[in-house]
Design an enzyme around this catalytic site. Structure first.
Site, PDB file in Angstrom:
ATOM      1  N   ARG A   1     -19.049  -5.156  -1.084  1.00  0.00           N
ATOM      2  CA  ARG A   1     -18.858  -4.254   0.054  1.00  0.00           C
ATOM      3  C   ARG A   1     -20.198  -3.819   0.646  1.00  0.00           C
ATOM      4  O   ARG A   1     -20.328  -3.706   1.872  1.00  0.00           O
ATOM      5  CB  ARG A   1     -18.006  -3.056  -0.375  1.00  0.00           C
ATOM      6  CG  ARG A   1     -16.524  -3.444  -0.501  1.00  0.00           C
ATOM      7  CD  ARG A   1     -15.734  -2.419  -1.242  1.00  0.00           C
ATOM      8  NE  ARG A   1     -14.288  -2.585  -1.067  1.00  0.00           N
ATOM      9  CZ  ARG A   1     -13.389  -1.859  -1.705  1.00  0.00           C
ATOM     10  NH1 ARG A   1     -13.760  -0.907  -2.553  1.00  0.00           N
ATOM     11  NH2 ARG A   1     -12.097  -2.060  -1.509  1.00  0.00           N
TER      12      ARG A   1
ATOM     13  N   HIS B   1      -9.989  -6.189  -1.898  1.00  0.00           N
ATOM     14  CA  HIS B   1      -9.176  -5.234  -2.639  1.00  0.00           C
ATOM     15  C   HIS B   1      -9.248  -5.589  -4.112  1.00  0.00           C
ATOM     16  O   HIS B   1      -9.323  -6.766  -4.459  1.00  0.00           O
ATOM     17  CB  HIS B   1      -7.703  -5.307  -2.205  1.00  0.00           C
ATOM     18  CG  HIS B   1      -6.780  -4.575  -3.138  1.00  0.00           C
ATOM     19  ND1 HIS B   1      -6.534  -3.224  -3.021  1.00  0.00           N
ATOM     20  CD2 HIS B   1      -6.095  -4.995  -4.234  1.00  0.00           C
ATOM     21  CE1 HIS B   1      -5.719  -2.854  -4.007  1.00  0.00           C
ATOM     22  NE2 HIS B   1      -5.445  -3.909  -4.763  1.00  0.00           N
TER      23      HIS B   1
ATOM     24  N   PHE C   1      -4.946   7.210   6.860  1.00  0.00           N
ATOM     25  CA  PHE C   1      -5.361   5.850   7.225  1.00  0.00           C
ATOM     26  C   PHE C   1      -4.277   4.797   6.987  1.00  0.00           C
ATOM     27  O   PHE C   1      -4.506   3.610   7.203  1.00  0.00           O
ATOM     28  CB  PHE C   1      -6.648   5.461   6.473  1.00  0.00           C
ATOM     29  CG  PHE C   1      -6.571   5.579   4.964  1.00  0.00           C
ATOM     30  CD1 PHE C   1      -5.993   4.571   4.194  1.00  0.00           C
ATOM     31  CD2 PHE C   1      -7.092   6.694   4.311  1.00  0.00           C
ATOM     32  CE1 PHE C   1      -5.929   4.676   2.816  1.00  0.00           C
ATOM     33  CE2 PHE C   1      -7.023   6.804   2.918  1.00  0.00           C
ATOM     34  CZ  PHE C   1      -6.441   5.791   2.173  1.00  0.00           C
TER      35      PHE C   1
ATOM     36  N   TYR D   1       0.822  -1.220   0.000  1.00  0.00           N
ATOM     37  CA  TYR D   1       0.000   0.000   0.000  1.00  0.00           C
ATOM     38  C   TYR D   1       0.857   1.271   0.000  1.00  0.00           C
ATOM     39  O   TYR D   1       0.381   2.327   0.430  1.00  0.00           O
ATOM     40  CB  TYR D   1      -0.956  -0.009   1.189  1.00  0.00           C
ATOM     41  CG  TYR D   1      -2.250  -0.772   0.949  1.00  0.00           C
ATOM     42  CD1 TYR D   1      -3.162  -0.336  -0.020  1.00  0.00           C
ATOM     43  CD2 TYR D   1      -2.578  -1.901   1.691  1.00  0.00           C
ATOM     44  CE1 TYR D   1      -4.354  -1.014  -0.247  1.00  0.00           C
ATOM     45  CE2 TYR D   1      -3.773  -2.587   1.467  1.00  0.00           C
ATOM     46  CZ  TYR D   1      -4.649  -2.132   0.497  1.00  0.00           C
ATOM     47  OH  TYR D   1      -5.842  -2.799   0.275  1.00  0.00           O
TER      48      TYR D   1
ATOM     49  N   ARG E   1     -14.071  -4.291  -9.992  1.00  0.00           N
ATOM     50  CA  ARG E   1     -14.438  -3.092  -9.236  1.00  0.00           C
ATOM     51  C   ARG E   1     -15.963  -2.986  -9.118  1.00  0.00           C
ATOM     52  O   ARG E   1     -16.491  -2.558  -8.079  1.00  0.00           O
ATOM     53  CB  ARG E   1     -13.866  -1.826  -9.900  1.00  0.00           C
ATOM     54  CG  ARG E   1     -12.341  -1.725  -9.960  1.00  0.00           C
ATOM     55  CD  ARG E   1     -11.642  -1.543  -8.634  1.00  0.00           C
ATOM     56  NE  ARG E   1     -12.126  -0.445  -7.840  1.00  0.00           N
ATOM     57  CZ  ARG E   1     -11.468   0.061  -6.773  1.00  0.00           C
ATOM     58  NH1 ARG E   1     -10.289  -0.459  -6.384  1.00  0.00           N
ATOM     59  NH2 ARG E   1     -11.961   1.030  -6.074  1.00  0.00           N
TER      60      ARG E   1
ATOM     61  N   THR F   1     -15.541   2.098  -2.200  1.00  0.00           N
ATOM     62  CA  THR F   1     -14.620   1.922  -1.066  1.00  0.00           C
ATOM     63  C   THR F   1     -15.365   1.970   0.269  1.00  0.00           C
ATOM     64  O   THR F   1     -15.179   1.098   1.126  1.00  0.00           O
ATOM     65  CB  THR F   1     -13.540   3.027  -1.093  1.00  0.00           C
ATOM     66  OG1 THR F   1     -12.917   3.033  -2.373  1.00  0.00           O
ATOM     67  CG2 THR F   1     -12.510   2.814  -0.007  1.00  0.00           C
TER      68      THR F   1
HETATM   69  O1  CDP Z   1      -9.782  -0.234  -2.014  1.00  0.00           O
HETATM   70  P1  CDP Z   1     -10.148   0.947  -2.871  1.00  0.00           P
HETATM   71  O2  CDP Z   1      -9.320   1.017  -4.142  1.00  0.00           O
HETATM   72  O3  CDP Z   1     -11.623   1.012  -3.133  1.00  0.00           O
HETATM   73  O4  CDP Z   1      -9.833   2.267  -2.012  1.00  0.00           O
HETATM   74  P2  CDP Z   1      -8.470   3.104  -1.808  1.00  0.00           P
HETATM   75  O5  CDP Z   1      -8.822   4.534  -1.846  1.00  0.00           O
HETATM   76  O6  CDP Z   1      -7.412   2.618  -2.754  1.00  0.00           O
HETATM   77  O7  CDP Z   1      -8.054   2.765  -0.322  1.00  0.00           O
HETATM   78  C1  CDP Z   1      -7.419   1.536  -0.011  1.00  0.00           C
HETATM   79  C2  CDP Z   1      -8.037   0.994   1.246  1.00  0.00           C
HETATM   80  O8  CDP Z   1      -7.757   1.868   2.324  1.00  0.00           O
HETATM   81  C3  CDP Z   1      -9.557   0.881   1.246  1.00  0.00           C
HETATM   82  O9  CDP Z   1     -10.045  -0.268   0.584  1.00  0.00           O
HETATM   83  C4  CDP Z   1      -9.849   0.842   2.731  1.00  0.00           C
HETATM   84  O10 CDP Z   1      -9.585  -0.441   3.279  1.00  0.00           O
HETATM   85  C5  CDP Z   1      -8.819   1.845   3.274  1.00  0.00           C
HETATM   86  N1  CDP Z   1      -9.345   3.198   3.451  1.00  0.00           N
HETATM   87  C6  CDP Z   1      -9.625   3.663   4.729  1.00  0.00           C
HETATM   88  O11 CDP Z   1      -9.427   2.936   5.693  1.00  0.00           O
HETATM   89  N2  CDP Z   1     -10.132   4.940   4.907  1.00  0.00           N
HETATM   90  C7  CDP Z   1     -10.345   5.747   3.856  1.00  0.00           C
HETATM   91  N3  CDP Z   1     -10.824   6.971   4.058  1.00  0.00           N
HETATM   92  C8  CDP Z   1     -10.065   5.297   2.558  1.00  0.00           C
HETATM   93  C9  CDP Z   1      -9.569   4.022   2.379  1.00  0.00           C
HETATM   94 MG    MG Z   2      -7.295   1.340  -4.377  1.00  0.00          MG
END
Ligand code: CDP
Ligand code: MG
Length: 137
Positions: free
Chosen positions: A102, A115, A57, A49, A85, A91
């Site tokens: 989700r 993910h 976060f 990540y 997706r 998300t």
């Molecule tokens: O997983 P996705 O691509 O939908 O979202 P991301 O923006 O790439 O963020 C990666 C992961 O971080 C998310 O799937 C959540 O588990 C976490 N996250 C979080 O805890 N709080 C946020 N405001 C945004 C993301």
């Molecule tokens: Mg992502």
């Protein structure tokens, strides 16, 4: 055929959602080209990540992602990245459409079960993070 990386996160494995998630991929016509279960170290979760390292976060997310086993898969389909997706949903589970993984199973913006790679370039680097060419069938 396009490939993308999917992860069933530690909450999904702990809550016995592995079969449910894989069933949704298979029923959507997505082929699983590679799959394994592993437990990321904190350092490995931080590396995976790294793109989010400046985000507030990041610490919590990498602690969560290294808190238990995960299932990682290479998914293959026409438009696999977007198909995955779409199956995942937004998300934040509160914004996710009914019928998405989700929406149906996530409990928290962080603990959101799955993910999925978000673009062709990230799919390539994320697949290579977990799998060698020989592990894809
Ligand atoms: O997983 P996705 O691509 O939908 O979202 P991301 O923006 O790439 O963020 C990666 C992961 O971080 C998310 O799937 C959540 O588990 C976490 N996250 C979080 O805890 N709080 C946020 N405001 C945004 C993301
Ligand atoms: Mg992502």
């Amino acid at each position: 055929m396009e490939r993308t990386l999917s992860i069933i996160k530690p909450d999904g494995v702990r809550r016995a959602l592995v079969g449910e998630v894989i069933k949704r991929f298979e029923q959507a016509g997505i082929r699983i080209a590679a799959m394994k279960m592993l437990h990321l170290s904190r350092e490995q979760a931080k590396a995976f990540y790294a793109v989010h390292r400046e985000r507030p976060f990041y610490d919590s997310l990498t602690e969560f992602m290294s808190s238990g086993p995960i299932v990682v898969m290479v998914l293959e389909a026409d438009g696999a990245i977007q198909k995955n997706r779409d199956l995942m949903g937004a998300t934040n589970f509160k914004d996710a459409a009914p019928g998405t993984i989700r929406h149906d199973f996530a409990t928290d913006i962080e603990q959101n079960v799955v993910h999925g790679s978000d673009a062709p370039a990230t799919a390539l680097t994320e697949i290579a993070f977990f799998f060698s060419a020989l592990e894809m069938v």
